[in-house]
Scaffold this motif. Structure first.
Motif, PDB file in Angstrom:
ATOM      1  N   TRP A 158      16.871  48.908 -36.715  1.00 39.19           N
ATOM      2  CA  TRP A 158      16.503  49.583 -35.473  1.00 39.19           C
ATOM      3  C   TRP A 158      15.362  48.887 -34.756  1.00 39.19           C
ATOM      4  O   TRP A 158      15.346  48.789 -33.534  1.00 39.19           O
ATOM      5  CB  TRP A 158      16.232  51.066 -35.723  1.00 39.19           C
ATOM      6  CG  TRP A 158      17.557  51.764 -35.764  1.00 39.19           C
ATOM      7  CD1 TRP A 158      18.250  52.114 -36.871  1.00 39.19           C
ATOM      8  CD2 TRP A 158      18.402  52.068 -34.643  1.00 39.19           C
ATOM      9  NE1 TRP A 158      19.476  52.629 -36.519  1.00 39.19           N
ATOM     10  CE2 TRP A 158      19.601  52.617 -35.167  1.00 39.19           C
ATOM     11  CE3 TRP A 158      18.280  51.923 -33.258  1.00 39.19           C
ATOM     12  CZ2 TRP A 158      20.651  53.028 -34.345  1.00 39.19           C
ATOM     13  CZ3 TRP A 158      19.329  52.335 -32.438  1.00 39.19           C
ATOM     14  CH2 TRP A 158      20.486  52.882 -32.983  1.00 39.19           C
ATOM     15  N   ALA A 159      14.417  48.364 -35.513  1.00 43.60           N
ATOM     16  CA  ALA A 159      13.301  47.665 -34.878  1.00 43.60           C
ATOM     17  C   ALA A 159      13.785  46.377 -34.212  1.00 43.60           C
ATOM     18  O   ALA A 159      13.328  46.013 -33.131  1.00 43.60           O
ATOM     19  CB  ALA A 159      12.214  47.374 -35.906  1.00 43.60           C
ATOM     20  N   LYS A 164      11.278  35.154 -35.990  1.00 47.31           N
ATOM     21  CA  LYS A 164      11.019  36.429 -35.321  1.00 47.31           C
ATOM     22  C   LYS A 164      11.931  37.534 -35.854  1.00 47.31           C
ATOM     23  O   LYS A 164      13.153  37.370 -35.913  1.00 47.31           O
ATOM     24  CB  LYS A 164      11.244  36.293 -33.806  1.00 47.31           C
ATOM     25  CG  LYS A 164      10.751  37.492 -33.025  1.00 47.31           C
ATOM     26  CD  LYS A 164      11.228  37.463 -31.585  1.00 47.31           C
ATOM     27  CE  LYS A 164      10.518  36.395 -30.783  1.00 47.31           C
ATOM     28  NZ  LYS A 164      10.966  36.414 -29.360  1.00 47.31           N
ATOM     29  N   GLY A 165      11.335  38.646 -36.227  1.00 52.25           N
ATOM     30  CA  GLY A 165      12.156  39.747 -36.707  1.00 52.25           C
ATOM     31  C   GLY A 165      11.318  40.812 -37.389  1.00 52.25           C
ATOM     32  O   GLY A 165      10.190  40.574 -37.816  1.00 52.25           O
ATOM     33  N   ALA A 166      11.913  41.990 -37.464  1.00 50.77           N
ATOM     34  CA  ALA A 166      11.233  43.125 -38.083  1.00 50.77           C
ATOM     35  C   ALA A 166      11.098  42.925 -39.587  1.00 50.77           C
ATOM     36  O   ALA A 166      11.947  42.291 -40.217  1.00 50.77           O
ATOM     37  CB  ALA A 166      12.008  44.399 -37.786  1.00 50.77           C
ATOM     38  N   THR A 167      10.039  43.466 -40.157  1.00 59.29           N
ATOM     39  CA  THR A 167       9.804  43.331 -41.604  1.00 59.29           C
ATOM     40  C   THR A 167      10.239  44.568 -42.390  1.00 59.29           C
ATOM     41  O   THR A 167      10.345  44.524 -43.606  1.00 59.29           O
ATOM     42  CB  THR A 167       8.303  43.134 -41.886  1.00 59.29           C
ATOM     43  OG1 THR A 167       7.599  44.293 -41.387  1.00 59.29           O
ATOM     44  CG2 THR A 167       7.768  41.874 -41.225  1.00 59.29           C
ATOM     45  N   GLY A 168      10.442  45.680 -41.685  1.00 58.79           N
ATOM     46  CA  GLY A 168      10.764  46.924 -42.400  1.00 58.79           C
ATOM     47  C   GLY A 168       9.535  47.588 -43.005  1.00 58.79           C
ATOM     48  O   GLY A 168       9.637  48.611 -43.681  1.00 58.79           O
ATOM     49  N   ALA A 208       8.566  54.402 -35.574  1.00 57.88           N
ATOM     50  CA  ALA A 208       9.722  55.306 -35.574  1.00 57.88           C
ATOM     51  C   ALA A 208      10.800  54.787 -36.526  1.00 57.88           C
ATOM     52  O   ALA A 208      11.374  55.545 -37.318  1.00 57.88           O
ATOM     53  CB  ALA A 208      10.282  55.435 -34.159  1.00 57.88           C
ATOM     54  N   ALA A 209      11.052  53.481 -36.461  1.00 59.18           N
ATOM     55  CA  ALA A 209      12.075  52.887 -37.327  1.00 59.18           C
ATOM     56  C   ALA A 209      11.703  53.075 -38.797  1.00 59.18           C
ATOM     57  O   ALA A 209      12.571  53.326 -39.642  1.00 59.18           O
ATOM     58  CB  ALA A 209      12.239  51.400 -37.002  1.00 59.18           C
ATOM     59  N   GLY A 243       6.073  58.818 -36.259  1.00 59.05           N
ATOM     60  CA  GLY A 243       6.305  57.409 -35.936  1.00 59.05           C
ATOM     61  C   GLY A 243       6.300  57.151 -34.443  1.00 59.05           C
ATOM     62  O   GLY A 243       7.046  57.778 -33.699  1.00 59.05           O
ATOM     63  N   LYS A 244       5.477  56.210 -34.015  1.00 67.69           N
ATOM     64  CA  LYS A 244       5.451  55.826 -32.593  1.00 67.69           C
ATOM     65  C   LYS A 244       6.801  55.228 -32.208  1.00 67.69           C
ATOM     66  O   LYS A 244       7.252  54.254 -32.806  1.00 67.69           O
ATOM     67  CB  LYS A 244       4.327  54.813 -32.344  1.00 67.69           C
ATOM     68  CG  LYS A 244       4.333  54.197 -30.936  1.00 67.69           C
ATOM     69  CD  LYS A 244       3.158  53.244 -30.706  1.00 67.69           C
ATOM     70  CE  LYS A 244       3.291  52.490 -29.387  1.00 67.69           C
ATOM     71  NZ  LYS A 244       2.193  51.517 -29.152  1.00 67.69           N
ATOM     72  N   GLY A 245       7.419  55.803 -31.192  1.00 70.07           N
ATOM     73  CA  GLY A 245       8.769  55.383 -30.815  1.00 70.07           C
ATOM     74  C   GLY A 245       8.876  54.864 -29.395  1.00 70.07           C
ATOM     75  O   GLY A 245       9.771  55.253 -28.650  1.00 70.07           O
ATOM     76  N   ILE A 246       7.950  53.975 -29.009  1.00 65.49           N
ATOM     77  CA  ILE A 246       8.045  53.349 -27.681  1.00 65.49           C
ATOM     78  C   ILE A 246       9.113  52.255 -27.761  1.00 65.49           C
ATOM     79  O   ILE A 246       8.902  51.218 -28.399  1.00 65.49           O
ATOM     80  CB  ILE A 246       6.675  52.765 -27.235  1.00 65.49           C
ATOM     81  CG1 ILE A 246       5.613  53.866 -27.150  1.00 65.49           C
ATOM     82  CG2 ILE A 246       6.821  52.035 -25.888  1.00 65.49           C
ATOM     83  CD1 ILE A 246       5.862  54.918 -26.076  1.00 65.49           C
ATOM     84  N   THR A 247      10.260  52.499 -27.119  1.00 63.39           N
ATOM     85  CA  THR A 247      11.381  51.568 -27.281  1.00 63.39           C
ATOM     86  C   THR A 247      11.175  50.285 -26.486  1.00 63.39           C
ATOM     87  O   THR A 247      11.781  49.265 -26.789  1.00 63.39           O
ATOM     88  CB  THR A 247      12.720  52.221 -26.891  1.00 63.39           C
ATOM     89  OG1 THR A 247      12.616  52.688 -25.544  1.00 63.39           O
ATOM     90  CG2 THR A 247      13.035  53.401 -27.813  1.00 63.39           C
ATOM     91  N   PHE A 248      10.317  50.351 -25.461  1.00 64.73           N
ATOM     92  CA  PHE A 248       9.828  49.122 -24.823  1.00 64.73           C
ATOM     93  C   PHE A 248       8.485  49.414 -24.172  1.00 64.73           C
ATOM     94  O   PHE A 248       8.345  50.402 -23.451  1.00 64.73           O
ATOM     95  CB  PHE A 248      10.801  48.558 -23.783  1.00 64.73           C
ATOM     96  CG  PHE A 248      10.350  47.203 -23.313  1.00 64.73           C
ATOM     97  CD1 PHE A 248      10.552  46.087 -24.107  1.00 64.73           C
ATOM     98  CD2 PHE A 248       9.681  47.048 -22.104  1.00 64.73           C
ATOM     99  CE1 PHE A 248      10.095  44.833 -23.710  1.00 64.73           C
ATOM    100  CE2 PHE A 248       9.232  45.795 -21.704  1.00 64.73           C
ATOM    101  CZ  PHE A 248       9.436  44.680 -22.504  1.00 64.73           C
ATOM    102  N   ASP A 249       7.521  48.534 -24.429  1.00 61.54           N
ATOM    103  CA  ASP A 249       6.176  48.722 -23.891  1.00 61.54           C
ATOM    104  C   ASP A 249       5.838  47.586 -22.927  1.00 61.54           C
ATOM    105  O   ASP A 249       5.395  46.512 -23.336  1.00 61.54           O
ATOM    106  CB  ASP A 249       5.158  48.766 -25.045  1.00 61.54           C
ATOM    107  CG  ASP A 249       3.730  48.967 -24.550  1.00 61.54           C
ATOM    108  OD1 ASP A 249       3.560  49.282 -23.349  1.00 61.54           O
ATOM    109  OD2 ASP A 249       2.800  48.819 -25.369  1.00 61.54           O
TER     110      ASP A 249
END
Ligand code: BES
Ligand code: MN
Ligand code: ZN
Length: 481
Positions: A174-175, A460-464, A278-279, A250-256
């Motif tokens: 999701w991230a 580049k990528g989410a770490t979980g 959020a993720a 969880g902070k869920g700002i989908t784009f800042d």
């Protein structure tokens, strides 16, 4: 990907058919009479292999094993960090080879943290994001067999790690999704999907309900976007109703974009990761459903976009939060705290035993701690210590930062009860001080994951993160209650 743990010594391992066998060779390794361990002993004796983590010796179809490829990997004393270093190196050396089944074998007795690290490292090293590729090349590895002669001693750790990996991978997914594929509504759908799992339920509130609740601060952030906000409430009920829940926010700002206080263009794409908190909450719920601990957990996700438009909130605007405090929004880019504060007020209704918020909150935290440790703030020393310890145990590290009241001086304003920003100095702490004003009714902690939730650059990528830390913390609570 399927994980299995088998009680196998090197004799048993050598007859496992697989595309790759990684043997973790620790200092405690003692050769038996079997061919594979004699080979390892010889390699050590002749200094072709060292047990230092990161040292490798690659073999192709050796007669001593049924594996196509064998990598002997030094793993020091076999604790978590060393196993991670060993497996990361070993799997990197196999990059480009299509591997369906991999066997990871502990040549000497496995440690609990070593087994956990093995499961998590294989998952990390083989994860690939595919959702928005037209010709997805996903991970080839389907089966991971972990072999240890003392399997029964480490089975609980193994199961825990497998549960955590499922949560980490959902959080990564999701991230990583771009903001147009991870809108507040889509995040809410993902949460509702989780409610199909045992003991999990979900309610989603939209703009009308949120307005009725009086979440003026959250609404102010959302008002610049065409995408409707969502306030997501997840529940995991693993214990009696009478047992107070832990609440995760969880902070869920989908784009800042920063809003009217717009951010500079370079790397702005990375602000799709601003819903990593959020993720991580979604990931924790997936892991809870798998591991089924006897606790109650509530997950709250205030989710919206932070954009600019003719309707967007402006610097200097004053809004009223759900608990009645007025806030002067001096910088529209300090939006995370504005959505979190109303969620913290909402958390009061659960009479929680503790509330932990998780947020990509400040660039300042990234400057302070880099990508190694998340920032930890806690109003209660017990809670702070428990979260710190969970970080160490899961190797999902954090570091406690202070909350002295003097840090709140800069938040004072003549135009509202509080301003949403102070000066540049101590930015991670002043953000936490802002949140603390809304967390007076329960033990509270805040994890600033701005530096740890994703990697920039080529990888580049989410770490979980910090799913591992949070699940570890929650499971520890379940054994205490
Ligand atoms: N989402 C950002 C924080 C952030 C920035 C995380 C860069 C990771 C990398 C947050 O909403 C933000 O913009 N914070 C501001 C606060 C400032 C205006 C007081 C920041 O850190 O610059
Ligand atoms: Mn921002
Ligand atoms: Zn943000």
């Amino acid at each position: 990907m399927n994980f299995e743990l088998k009680p196998l010594s090197l004799v048993g391992v050598s007859s496992e058919k697989c595309d790759a066998l990684v043997v973790l060779v620790t200092d405690a390794f003692k050769a038996g009479k079997d061919d594979l361990s004699l080979l390892i002993a010889q390699a050590i004796r002749e200094k072709d292999l060292e047990t230092k983590p990161g040292k490798l010796l690659a073999l192709y179809r050796p007669v001593q094993a049924h594996a196509q490829r064998v990598v002997l990997a030094g793993a020091g004393e076999g604790h978590a960090k060393q196993v991670r270093t060993a497996l990361t190196a070993a799997l990197a050396s196999l990059k480009g080879v299509s591997i369906k089944k991999v066997v990871v074998s502990f040549a000497a007795a496995a440690r609990e943290d070593g087994v956990r690290a093995a499961v998590q490292s294989v998952a990390d090293a083989t994860y690939t994001y595919t959702t928005t590729k037209s010709k997805p090349e996903g991970r080839t590895v389907q089966k991971v067999l972990v072999a240890a002669a003392n399997a029964s001693e480490v089975r609980a750790s193994f199961e825990r790690a497998v549960g955590i990996v499922g949560g980490v991978e959902l959080a990564k997914e999701w991230a990583n999704r771009p903001a147009n594929h991870a809108t507040p509504s889509l995040i809410a759908k993902a949460a509702q999907e989780l409610a199909k799992l045992p003991k999990v339920s979900c309610t989603v509130l939209g703009p009308k309900e949120v307005s009725k609740l009086g979440m003026g601060s959250f609404m102010a952030v959302a008002q610049g976007s065409e995408e409707p906000l969502r306030f997501i409430v997840l529940r995991y009920d693993g214990a009696a109703k009478s047992q107070a829940p832990t609440v995760l926010v969880g902070k869920g700002i989908t784009f800042d974009s920063g809003g009217i206080s717009i951010k500079p263009a370079p790397e702005m794409d990375e602000m799709k990761f601003d819903m990593s908190g959020a993720a991580s909450v979604l990931g924790v719920f997936k892991a809870l459903a798998h591991l089924k601990p006897g606790i109650n957990v509530v997950g709250l996700i205030p989710s919206c976009e932070n954009l600019l438009s003719g309707r967007a909130v402006k610097p200097g605007d004053v809004v009223t939060s759900m608990n009645g405090q007025t806030i002067e929004i001096l910088n529209t880019d300090a939006e995370g705290r504005l959505v979190l504060c109303d969620a913290l007020t909402y958390a009061e209704r659960f009479k929680p035993r503790a509330v932990v918020d998780i947020a990509t909150l400040t660039g300042a935290c990234m400057v302070a701690l880099g990508g190694v440790r998340s920032g930890l703030f806690a109003s209660s020393d017990d809670l702070g210590a428990a979260l710190f310890a969970a970080g160490e145990a899961s190797q999902d590290l954090c570091w406690r930062l202070p909350l002295d009241d003097d840090y709140a001086e800069g938040l004072k304003t003549g135009f509202a009860d509080v301003a949403n920003v102070a000066g540049r100095a101590g930015g991670a702490i002043t953000a936490a001080k802002f949140l603390q004003r809304f967390a007076g009714k329960f033990p509270w902690a805040h994890l600033d994951i701005a530096g740890t939730a994703w990697k920039s650059g080529a990888a580049k990528g989410a770490t979980g993160r910090p799913v591992g830390l949070l699940v570890e913390y929650l499971l520890t609570q379940s054994t205490h209650s």
